[in-house]
Design a protein around this motif. Structure first.
Motif, PDB file in Angstrom:
ATOM      1  N   ARG A  26       0.847  -1.198   0.000  1.00 42.51           N
ATOM      2  CA  ARG A  26       0.000   0.000   0.000  1.00 42.51           C
ATOM      3  C   ARG A  26       0.881   1.245   0.000  1.00 42.51           C
ATOM      4  NH1 ARG A  26      -2.381  -3.923   2.971  1.00 42.51           N
ATOM      5  NH2 ARG A  26      -4.544  -4.427   2.471  1.00 42.51           N
ATOM      6  N   GLY A  27       0.388   2.280  -0.622  1.00 39.10           N
ATOM      7  CA  GLY A  27       1.169   3.494  -0.792  1.00 39.10           C
ATOM      8  C   GLY A  27       1.611   4.105   0.526  1.00 39.10           C
ATOM      9  N   ILE A  28       2.824   4.605   0.567  1.00 41.74           N
ATOM     10  CA  ILE A  28       3.329   5.324   1.730  1.00 41.74           C
ATOM     11  C   ILE A  28       3.914   6.645   1.263  1.00 41.74           C
ATOM     12  CG2 ILE A  28       3.799   3.215   3.037  1.00 41.74           C
ATOM     13  CD1 ILE A  28       6.752   3.580   2.348  1.00 41.74           C
ATOM     14  N   THR A  29       4.023   7.588   2.184  1.00 42.48           N
ATOM     15  CA  THR A  29       4.560   8.903   1.831  1.00 42.48           C
ATOM     16  C   THR A  29       5.872   9.195   2.530  1.00 42.48           C
ATOM     17  OG1 THR A  29       3.258   9.936   3.603  1.00 42.48           O
ATOM     18  CG2 THR A  29       2.259   9.843   1.393  1.00 42.48           C
ATOM     19  N   SER A  30       6.337   8.250   3.337  1.00 41.59           N
ATOM     20  CA  SER A  30       7.580   8.480   4.070  1.00 41.59           C
ATOM     21  C   SER A  30       8.248   7.153   4.391  1.00 41.59           C
ATOM     22  CB  SER A  30       7.298   9.235   5.375  1.00 41.59           C
ATOM     23  OG  SER A  30       8.459   9.295   6.188  1.00 41.59           O
ATOM     24  N   VAL A  31       9.590   7.164   4.367  1.00 40.70           N
ATOM     25  CA  VAL A  31      10.357   6.025   4.861  1.00 40.70           C
ATOM     26  C   VAL A  31      11.212   6.465   6.039  1.00 40.70           C
ATOM     27  CG1 VAL A  31      10.381   4.630   2.759  1.00 40.70           C
ATOM     28  CG2 VAL A  31      12.117   6.415   3.072  1.00 40.70           C
ATOM     29  N   ALA A  32      10.688   7.413   6.796  1.00 44.02           N
ATOM     30  CA  ALA A  32      11.362   7.857   8.020  1.00 44.02           C
ATOM     31  C   ALA A  32      11.420   6.693   9.004  1.00 44.02           C
ATOM     32  CB  ALA A  32      10.606   9.030   8.645  1.00 44.02           C
ATOM     33  N   THR A  33      12.437   6.674   9.835  1.00 45.62           N
ATOM     34  CA  THR A  33      12.654   5.518  10.711  1.00 45.62           C
ATOM     35  C   THR A  33      11.751   5.496  11.942  1.00 45.62           C
ATOM     36  OG1 THR A  33      14.455   6.687  11.832  1.00 45.62           O
ATOM     37  CG2 THR A  33      15.040   5.222   9.987  1.00 45.62           C
ATOM     38  N   ASP A  34      10.892   6.532  12.112  1.00 45.58           N
ATOM     39  CA  ASP A  34       9.924   6.459  13.210  1.00 45.58           C
ATOM     40  C   ASP A  34       8.652   5.736  12.777  1.00 45.58           C
ATOM     41  OD1 ASP A  34       8.980   8.412  11.501  1.00 45.58           O
ATOM     42  OD2 ASP A  34       8.399   9.809  13.103  1.00 45.58           O
ATOM     43  N   ARG A  35       8.667   5.176  11.561  1.00 45.23           N
ATOM     44  CA  ARG A  35       7.571   4.352  11.063  1.00 45.23           C
ATOM     45  C   ARG A  35       8.174   3.006  10.673  1.00 45.23           C
ATOM     46  NH1 ARG A  35       4.638   9.119   7.440  1.00 45.23           N
ATOM     47  NH2 ARG A  35       4.996  10.728   9.007  1.00 45.23           N
ATOM     48  N   TYR A  36       7.437   1.933  10.935  1.00 45.34           N
ATOM     49  CA  TYR A  36       8.098   0.627  10.857  1.00 45.34           C
ATOM     50  C   TYR A  36       8.573   0.286   9.449  1.00 45.34           C
ATOM     51  CZ  TYR A  36       4.497  -2.393   8.709  1.00 45.34           C
ATOM     52  OH  TYR A  36       3.638  -3.002   7.833  1.00 45.34           O
ATOM     53  N   GLY A  76       9.653   2.386   7.124  1.00 48.36           N
ATOM     54  CA  GLY A  76      10.872   3.145   6.918  1.00 48.36           C
ATOM     55  C   GLY A  76      12.033   2.572   7.704  1.00 48.36           C
ATOM     56  N   ALA A  77      11.753   2.133   8.929  1.00 45.74           N
ATOM     57  CA  ALA A  77      12.804   1.543   9.759  1.00 45.74           C
ATOM     58  C   ALA A  77      13.346   0.269   9.130  1.00 45.74           C
ATOM     59  CB  ALA A  77      12.261   1.263  11.157  1.00 45.74           C
ATOM     60  N   LEU A  78      12.449  -0.553   8.578  1.00 44.97           N
ATOM     61  CA  LEU A  78      12.896  -1.800   7.952  1.00 44.97           C
ATOM     62  C   LEU A  78      13.706  -1.526   6.683  1.00 44.97           C
ATOM     63  CD1 LEU A  78       9.806  -4.167   8.335  1.00 44.97           C
ATOM     64  CD2 LEU A  78      11.825  -3.970   9.791  1.00 44.97           C
ATOM     65  N   VAL A  79      13.234  -0.594   5.862  1.00 46.09           N
ATOM     66  CA  VAL A  79      13.972  -0.232   4.649  1.00 46.09           C
ATOM     67  C   VAL A  79      15.372   0.264   5.012  1.00 46.09           C
ATOM     68  CG1 VAL A  79      14.084   1.422   2.747  1.00 46.09           C
ATOM     69  CG2 VAL A  79      11.940   0.219   3.223  1.00 46.09           C
TER      70      VAL A  79
END
Length: 272
Positions: A72-82, A84-87
């Motif tokens: 599903r679409g995301i707008t951020s891969v910041a590490t405070d979101r799981y 983004g943290a995994l990426v």
């Protein structure tokens, strides 16, 4: 001699071409430098913290999963979101991430095909035929010998890895069953298919209340299958070893391992 992430992705495309995935699906290469070396490939159903940690701890160069991380679409891969943290963790560890989802479901030894084979079903065919011969969504076949709904459910409990929710059944324990329809993963969208309606039982996962209730009521009134609901993760975990075997054949210089971590989201159940 080693392989590259590019070669691994090409092998995945050869086995499970992404062009045959459902339109809504997002399989394929998600993370990684295609020129990175791949010596160790780790397989899991879900790209979650536990399986990413496991792959990194094992020193894997690539993690092949069934479920896409970015479905599903995301707008951020910041590490405070799981996600983004995994990426970020995968990139820092130089561990590639590839998903083979509906493109792997439809092949003869995909998620449904492997489950059908473990049940010993014969005269198999897809519930919904795919573009290529022998491919399609779900499988329908016949047990080598007639059984009962209860014994079939017990067989599934032995075949599938254990989960908190176990095996849920709608129908009589001693009802005779011979013709079996099944779909690994979420399959209530197939409840209205003619071959499912003609089956003695339909095995799938994530059956919601309303579709299951309506199917049960229709079966009582006229005809329709008994229902068996199993864990989504468990129904697809069986496919990993088949996938690993194919990858070992195509990439003989790589080590291929399969995760045994239970990533079914439920931890325990209280029965009443």
């Amino acid at each position: 001699m080693t392989h590259t992430l590019r070669e691994l992705n090409a092998a995945v495309e050869e086995l499970w071409p992404t062009r045959f995935a459902e339109d809504w699906d997002r399989p394929g290469l998600t993370v990684g430098d295609v020129d990175d070396e791949v010596r160790h490939i780790h397989l899991a159903v879900d790209p979650v913290t536990d399986t990413v940690d496991e792959a990194i701890e094992l020193g894997a160069d690539a993690l092949l999963v069934h479920h896409p991380l970015l479905l599903r679409g995301i707008t951020s891969v910041a590490t405070d979101r799981y996600k983004g943290a995994l990426v970020t963790r995968l990139i820092r560890a130089r561990c590639g991430l590839i998903a083979a989802h509906t493109n792997a479901d439809i092949v003869a030894d995909g998620t449904s095909g492997v489950l059908a084979a473990r049940l010993g079903l014969v005269d198999l065919r897809p519930i919904v035929t795919g573009e290529r011969e022998g491919t399609g969504i779900g499988r329908v076949g016949t047990l080598p010998e007639p059984s009962t709904l209860g014994r079939l459910a017990l067989s599934l409990a032995e075949i599938l890895p254990a989960t908190a929710t176990g095996i849920r059944v709608s129908g009589g324990y001693d009802d005779p069953v011979s013709r079996i329809a099944l779909c690994g993963g979420a399959g209530d969208s197939l409840l209205g298919e003619a071959v499912v309606l003609d089956a003695d039982v339909y095995i799938t996962s994530d059956l919601r209340h309303h579709p299951a209730s309506e199917s049960r009521e229709q079966a009582v009134m006229s005809a329709g299958p008994a229902l068996i609901d199993v864990s989504h993760w468990a129904s697809e975990w069986l496919w990993l070893e088949s996938a690993a075997t194919h990858l070992r054949e195509l990439l003989p210089h790589a080590t291929v391992t399969v995760s045994e971590i239970r990533t079914d989201p439920w931890d325990f159940v209280v029965t009443q």
